[in-house]
Design an enzyme around this catalytic site. Structure first.
Site, PDB file in Angstrom:
ATOM      1  N   GLY A 247      49.423  31.925  50.540  1.00 18.56           N
ATOM      2  CA  GLY A 247      48.428  32.695  51.276  1.00 18.56           C
ATOM      3  C   GLY A 247      47.010  32.281  50.915  1.00 18.56           C
ATOM      4  N   GLU A 360      43.506  38.640  49.019  1.00 15.59           N
ATOM      5  CA  GLU A 360      44.554  37.769  48.429  1.00 15.59           C
ATOM      6  C   GLU A 360      44.171  37.276  47.036  1.00 15.59           C
ATOM      7  OE1 GLU A 360      46.849  35.317  50.914  1.00 15.59           O
ATOM      8  OE2 GLU A 360      46.696  36.696  52.598  1.00 15.59           O
TER       9      GLU A 360
HETATM   10  C1  LIG Z   1      40.169  43.146  54.255  1.00 15.13           C
HETATM   11  C2  LIG Z   1      41.273  43.253  53.261  1.00 15.13           C
HETATM   12  C3  LIG Z   1      42.570  42.924  53.638  1.00 15.13           C
HETATM   13  C4  LIG Z   1      43.628  43.044  52.729  1.00 15.13           C
HETATM   14  N1  LIG Z   1      44.894  42.779  53.147  1.00 15.13           N
HETATM   15  C5  LIG Z   1      45.935  43.016  52.300  1.00 15.13           C
HETATM   16  C6  LIG Z   1      47.288  42.871  52.757  1.00 15.13           C
HETATM   17  O1  LIG Z   1      47.541  42.500  53.901  1.00 15.13           O
HETATM   18  N2  LIG Z   1      48.287  43.182  51.893  1.00 15.13           N
HETATM   19  C7  LIG Z   1      48.043  43.604  50.618  1.00 15.13           C
HETATM   20  O2  LIG Z   1      48.997  43.864  49.890  1.00 15.13           O
HETATM   21  N3  LIG Z   1      46.772  43.734  50.156  1.00 15.13           N
HETATM   22  C8  LIG Z   1      45.715  43.465  50.966  1.00 15.13           C
HETATM   23  N4  LIG Z   1      44.421  43.620  50.531  1.00 15.13           N
HETATM   24  C9  LIG Z   1      44.182  44.067  49.184  1.00 15.13           C
HETATM   25  C10 LIG Z   1      43.575  43.012  48.291  1.00 15.13           C
HETATM   26  O3  LIG Z   1      44.503  41.999  48.026  1.00 15.13           O
HETATM   27  C11 LIG Z   1      43.081  43.741  47.046  1.00 15.13           C
HETATM   28  O4  LIG Z   1      41.936  44.472  47.445  1.00 15.13           O
HETATM   29  C12 LIG Z   1      42.732  42.833  45.914  1.00 15.13           C
HETATM   30  O5  LIG Z   1      43.895  42.238  45.407  1.00 15.13           O
HETATM   31  C13 LIG Z   1      42.031  43.580  44.775  1.00 15.13           C
HETATM   32  O6  LIG Z   1      42.745  44.708  44.425  1.00 15.13           O
HETATM   33  P1  LIG Z   1      42.006  46.123  44.318  1.00 15.13           P
HETATM   34  O7  LIG Z   1      41.234  46.317  45.583  1.00 15.13           O
HETATM   35  O8  LIG Z   1      42.982  47.161  43.944  1.00 15.13           O
HETATM   36  O9  LIG Z   1      40.941  45.937  43.171  1.00 15.13           O
HETATM   37  P2  LIG Z   1      41.182  46.059  41.607  1.00 15.13           P
HETATM   38  O10 LIG Z   1      42.401  45.337  41.188  1.00 15.13           O
HETATM   39  O11 LIG Z   1      41.070  47.497  41.239  1.00 15.13           O
HETATM   40  O12 LIG Z   1      39.913  45.284  41.070  1.00 15.13           O
HETATM   41  C14 LIG Z   1      38.603  45.854  41.094  1.00 15.13           C
HETATM   42  C15 LIG Z   1      37.645  44.833  40.462  1.00 15.13           C
HETATM   43  O13 LIG Z   1      38.053  44.567  39.099  1.00 15.13           O
HETATM   44  C16 LIG Z   1      38.302  43.179  38.920  1.00 15.13           C
HETATM   45  N5  LIG Z   1      39.450  42.974  38.041  1.00 15.13           N
HETATM   46  C17 LIG Z   1      40.676  43.565  38.147  1.00 15.13           C
HETATM   47  N6  LIG Z   1      41.507  43.111  37.175  1.00 15.13           N
HETATM   48  C18 LIG Z   1      40.786  42.210  36.459  1.00 15.13           C
HETATM   49  C19 LIG Z   1      41.086  41.391  35.326  1.00 15.13           C
HETATM   50  N7  LIG Z   1      42.287  41.420  34.741  1.00 15.13           N
HETATM   51  N8  LIG Z   1      40.097  40.574  34.850  1.00 15.13           N
HETATM   52  C20 LIG Z   1      38.876  40.536  35.438  1.00 15.13           C
HETATM   53  N9  LIG Z   1      38.528  41.307  36.519  1.00 15.13           N
HETATM   54  C21 LIG Z   1      39.473  42.122  37.009  1.00 15.13           C
HETATM   55  C22 LIG Z   1      38.583  42.645  40.311  1.00 15.13           C
HETATM   56  O14 LIG Z   1      38.274  41.256  40.408  1.00 15.13           O
HETATM   57  C23 LIG Z   1      37.667  43.480  41.175  1.00 15.13           C
HETATM   58  O15 LIG Z   1      36.370  42.946  41.165  1.00 15.13           O
HETATM   59  C24 LIG Z   1      43.353  43.471  51.408  1.00 15.13           C
HETATM   60  C25 LIG Z   1      42.045  43.789  51.023  1.00 15.13           C
HETATM   61  C26 LIG Z   1      41.012  43.684  51.928  1.00 15.13           C
HETATM   62  C27 LIG Z   1      39.622  44.038  51.483  1.00 15.13           C
END
Ligand SMILES: Cc1cc2nc3c(=O)[nH]c(=O)nc-3n(C[C@H](O)[C@H](O)[C@H](O)COP(=O)(O)OP(=O)(O)OC[C@H]3O[C@@H](n4cnc5c(N)ncnc54)[C@H](O)[C@@H]3O)c2cc1C
Length: 383
Positions: A247, A360
């Protein structure tokens, strides 16, 4: 003589697919890109035309009703679609890379017949439900549960940010049998929407990629048959991470298309006011775009060669999404106040570009994956 698996009307290589996508995107998508953003909808007619052009079957063999084509062809198509509309490109990228591809890789022939064939023909759209309100970057923390029952499984939980899901006919859902089991507790299921207990709770309004549906899903004891399980029980995280690696190559292709559109808009604005500061902006943007292109094409090449490509996918996604945002941001600056007006091309590209570093796997997560790869493999070659 064309290979028998490829119907003669389909392109045979990445260049042919790119030309087909460019002509389609210019003719059909670009005139509607502002309306897609404004209304937050991709018209059904565009989806039907994506199917007719066979873009929704890319990377899937003809034996499963697909259009063939390799990763280079797929990223070329995604780049061209994203040049016209990021939302249309992301719809296709999600459908192909994180729904159809894992069903091709992990499905039984029965599952491929039932779910992959309609996806490959574009008769329906695919979605991928991993993220939850409390689990994004750390996929192993998902809490959607599955429970084995006499006639299959029952799924219960909430999925967040699931792209394409309101229109999808096939959704991959990841669930855990027991959160205490960590990675080993997670399994992947193919869930057709419309199953009792399944609902789209809301469609999320977004900053950018408007038109790409982003939804919250509720699974309230959704019953699925035994053959809804994709891959072995407990292999769900492997299914998800493999899908996400592929992806990232696709999303990097989409980001590259937005970066190129932003570069062209930047050049047009800079040409109207050609100061030295603007020439420097264009030079920096050119370097970013060239680096992103090289890395995206390299990731697709390594994937096509059948070699491990996690490192290449991460660096391509990281650099292409950062390039798109940096170039689009410079485009708003150089366009001046006109570029900041709602509805301006520079403004739309800026909002679209801002979302790529999140989807992703965020930029921080790509750095984490890349760092692990580079330090874990002492034989790693220099780039
Ligand atoms: C437009 C859009 C489409 C999407 N489509 C899909 C989809 O089709 N299917 C699906 O399953 N998901 C989807 N997502 C979800 C997307 O993959 C997640 O938003 C992304 O993986 C981040 O997860 P979170 O939002 O829970 O953020 P979190 O994991 O809570 O992270 C928040 C912040 O903390 C940082 N962070 C987290 N862990 C660490 C670490 N260990 N070290 C350093 N920094 C860290 C992150 O980089 C981020 O800046 C989509 C998101 C968007 C915005």
């Amino acid at each position: 003589m064309l290979p028998r698996a490829v119907p003669p009307e389909l392109p045979r290589d990445a260049r042919g697919w790119r030309e087909r996508a460019r002509s389609f995107a210019e003719r059909t998508v670009a005139p509607q890109s502002a309306a897609i953003d404004r209304t937050d909808r991709v018209p059904d007619e565009i989806v039907a035309q994506l199917a007719r052009e066979r873009f929704l079957g890319l990377g899937i063999p003809a034996a499963w009703d697909g259009a063939g084509g390799d990763a280079r062809s797929t990223v070329a198509v995604l780049e061209e679609l994203a040049y016209a509309s990021a939302a249309v490109a992301v719809l296709v990228a999600v459908h192909l890379s994180v729904c159809a591809a894992p069903i091709l890789a992990w499905g039984t022939d029965t599952q491929r017949s039932r779910y992959l064939r309609p996806l490959a023909r574009g008769a329906t759209i695919g979605a991928f439900g991993l993220t939850e309100p409390g689990a994004g970057s750390d996929a192993a923390a998902i809490t959607t549960r599955y429970e084995p029952v006499a006639d299959g499984y029952r799924l219960r939980g909430t999925k967040m940010f699931t792209s394409n899901a309101a229109s999808a006919g096939v959704i991959l859902v990841f669930a855990t049998r027991d959160p205490a089991r960590g990675h080993a507790g997670i399994s992947a299921f193919v869930v057709p929407p419309g199953t009792p207990g399944f609902s789209v709770a809301q469609r999320l309004d977004k900053l950018g990629l408007r038109g790409s549906e982003t939804t919250e899903l509720v699974l309230d004891g959704v019953p699925v048959p035994p053959d809804a399980l994709l891959g072995p029980e407990g292999a769900g995280l492997k299914v998800a991470l493999g899908a996400l690696a592929g992806g990232r190559v696709g999303i990097a292709g989409c980001a590259l298309g937005v970066a190129r559109a932003a570069y062209d808009a930047l050049c047009a604005a800079a040409a109207r006011t050609p100061t030295d500061a603007h020439r420097s902006e264009v030079a920096r943007a050119y370097a970013r775009l060239a680096a992103a292109r090289a890395l995206v094409e390299r990731a697709a090449e390594v994937k096509d060669a059948g070699a491990p490509f996690v490192r290449e996918a991460s660096v391509a996604k990281l650099v292409a999404s950062e390039a798109a945002f940096a170039i689009a941001s410079a485009g708003v600056d150089v366009a001046g106040p006109a570029g900041a007006r709602a509805g301006a091309t520079a403004e739309r590209l800026f909002r679209d570009a801002r979302v790529f570093p999140i989807v992703e796997g965020t930029t921080e997560i790509q750095e984490l994956l890349l760092g692990r790869e580079l330090l874990g493999d002492r034989r790693a070659e220099n780039p």
